[in-house]
Design a protein around this motif. Structure first.
Motif, PDB file in Angstrom:
ATOM      1  N   THR A  30       0.845  -1.195   0.000  1.00 25.32           N
ATOM      2  CA  THR A  30       0.000   0.000   0.000  1.00 25.32           C
ATOM      3  C   THR A  30       0.875   1.238   0.000  1.00 25.32           C
ATOM      4  N   ASP A  31       0.694   2.089  -1.000  1.00 23.97           N
ATOM      5  CA  ASP A  31       1.412   3.358  -1.053  1.00 23.97           C
ATOM      6  C   ASP A  31       0.805   4.301  -0.018  1.00 23.97           C
ATOM      7  N   LYS A  32       1.621   4.809   0.887  1.00 25.60           N
ATOM      8  CA  LYS A  32       1.096   5.629   1.987  1.00 25.60           C
ATOM      9  C   LYS A  32       0.602   6.994   1.528  1.00 25.60           C
ATOM     10  N   ASN A  33       1.080   7.480   0.397  1.00 21.70           N
ATOM     11  CA  ASN A  33       0.639   8.783  -0.097  1.00 21.70           C
ATOM     12  C   ASN A  33      -0.666   8.695  -0.883  1.00 21.70           C
ATOM     13  N   THR A  34      -0.773   7.695  -1.751  1.00 20.71           N
ATOM     14  CA  THR A  34      -1.935   7.599  -2.643  1.00 20.71           C
ATOM     15  C   THR A  34      -2.935   6.528  -2.224  1.00 20.71           C
ATOM     16  N   GLN A  35      -2.518   5.648  -1.297  1.00 21.34           N
ATOM     17  CA  GLN A  35      -3.335   4.503  -0.871  1.00 21.34           C
ATOM     18  C   GLN A  35      -3.534   3.486  -2.004  1.00 21.34           C
ATOM     19  N   TYR A  36      -2.720   3.594  -3.030  1.00 22.05           N
ATOM     20  CA  TYR A  36      -2.758   2.611  -4.115  1.00 22.05           C
ATOM     21  C   TYR A  36      -2.276   1.264  -3.590  1.00 22.05           C
ATOM     22  N   LYS A  37      -2.994   0.202  -3.941  1.00 21.99           N
ATOM     23  CA  LYS A  37      -2.672  -1.138  -3.465  1.00 21.99           C
ATOM     24  C   LYS A  37      -2.361  -2.058  -4.640  1.00 21.99           C
ATOM     25  N   MET A  38      -1.426  -2.952  -4.434  1.00 23.63           N
ATOM     26  CA  MET A  38      -1.088  -3.964  -5.429  1.00 23.63           C
ATOM     27  C   MET A  38      -0.401  -5.122  -4.723  1.00 23.63           C
ATOM     28  N   TYR A  39      -0.357  -6.244  -5.410  1.00 25.52           N
ATOM     29  CA  TYR A  39       0.354  -7.410  -4.888  1.00 25.52           C
ATOM     30  C   TYR A  39       1.751  -7.468  -5.495  1.00 25.52           C
ATOM     31  N   PHE A  40       2.698  -7.903  -4.678  1.00 25.12           N
ATOM     32  CA  PHE A  40       4.075  -8.080  -5.140  1.00 25.12           C
ATOM     33  C   PHE A  40       4.558  -9.442  -4.648  1.00 25.12           C
TER      34      PHE A  40
END
Length: 302
Positions: free
Chosen positions: A95-105
């Protein structure tokens, strides 16, 4: 968000640590995976501290005493939930803390054995059927995928590629094209003894949606390609073989006719000699025909 995976083949050398640190800093990665560190569990913390205090770490020592995969990220920039680990995989939600964008890695370090790699393919296939966010899988799969993934050495066989190809063809995963050198491993030898292989890959998955740009169109084409491959295997495989046999039959008949007319011997078993026989046939016909008559005085007779 910038990520990478690197098979470092040992991190016990301070020069290698310096090289990796420099590469990470130059490319401004905020998450990366290191495989084959060769660092023992007792030395893990000591080695990781040499990368500085800005990194948080995860690993899979609980599944393998060699800790085959390390995962590092900057906690000030991203939040990482490690959701699943095995001796060949670390799967996480980012989870990107600035944009809240989520993805799996997912970081991968495949086994060297084809048989021992089978759980890896099953794990990724299972994840691919339950995924609901964009997904990046990267690392050292220790597996070739295409027939040209090796230079020199033993030719690539279907047995080597069939599991990886099945995963690619039966999921919505896309092989991401890389830049730079195509081959990621070599045996470090010289001359004709050197072998190059492509065993490191990056795969991606995206949610299906209405195509709005070239990337979306590419994913749509991949879906169509999967359907066509399925039709080829299930519907046309036998038909193709039958057509080839029929073609061979009629080519042999054609060649036999030319051979009989030309009265010359078969040149070499398996070669297509139609052109040779046809030319010989025309020459023989020309030799046996009478086109012009002349008298004893040399006058042309009409």
């Amino acid at each position: 968000m910038y990520a990478c995976s690197w098979n470092v083949r040992g991190l016990n050398d301070h020069l290698k640590i310096k090289e990796v640190k420099s590469f990470i800093a130059f490319n401004k990665f905020n998450i990366f995976a290191l495989t084959e560190t060769r660092a023992k569990l007792a030395n893990k913390d000591k080695v990781q501290k040499k990368f500085g205090n800005s990194w948080q770490w995860g690993d899979n020592y609980s599944h393998n005493p060699k800790g085959r995969i390390w995962l590092a990220w900057k906690p000030t920039m991203i939040h990482v939930d490690i959701m699943f680990t095995s001796d060949q995989v670390i799967h996480s939600l980012i989870t990107d803390k600035n944009t809240q964008y989520k993805m799996y890695f997912t970081a991968v370090y495949g086994s060297h054995s084809i048989e021992n790699k089978k759980p890896l393919w099953k794990t990724i296939h299972f994840m691919a059927t339950h995924i609901n966010l964009e997904w990046i899988i990267m690392g050292d799969f220790n597996s070739v995928l295409e027939s040209d993934d090796r230079i020199n050495g033993v030719p690539i066989s279907t047995f080597e590629t069939q599991d990886f190809r099945y995963l690619r063809d039966h999921t919505d995963l896309l092989v991401v094209k890389g830049i730079g050198g195509s081959y990621t491993w070599s045996n470090k030898r010289e001359g004709m003894d050197i072998i190059f292989s492509r065993i490191d890959r990056c795969l991606s998955w995206r949610q299906k949606r209405v195509a709005q740009n070239l990337a979306d169109i590419w994913f749509k084409l991949k879906d169509v390609s999967k359907v066509l491959k399925h039709l080829q295997v299930t519907q046309f495989a036998n038909a193709g073989a039958a057509c080839i046999e029929s073609l061979k039959k009629w080519l042999n008949i054609e060649e036999s006719i030319y051979k009989q007319k030309s009265r010359i011997q078969w040149l070499q078993a398996g070669d297509s000699n139609n052109k040779v026989f046809f030319t010989a046939m025309k020459e023989r016909q020309a030799w046996n025909s009478i086109d012009v008559l002349y008298s004893r005085t040399g006058a042309k007779l009409d």
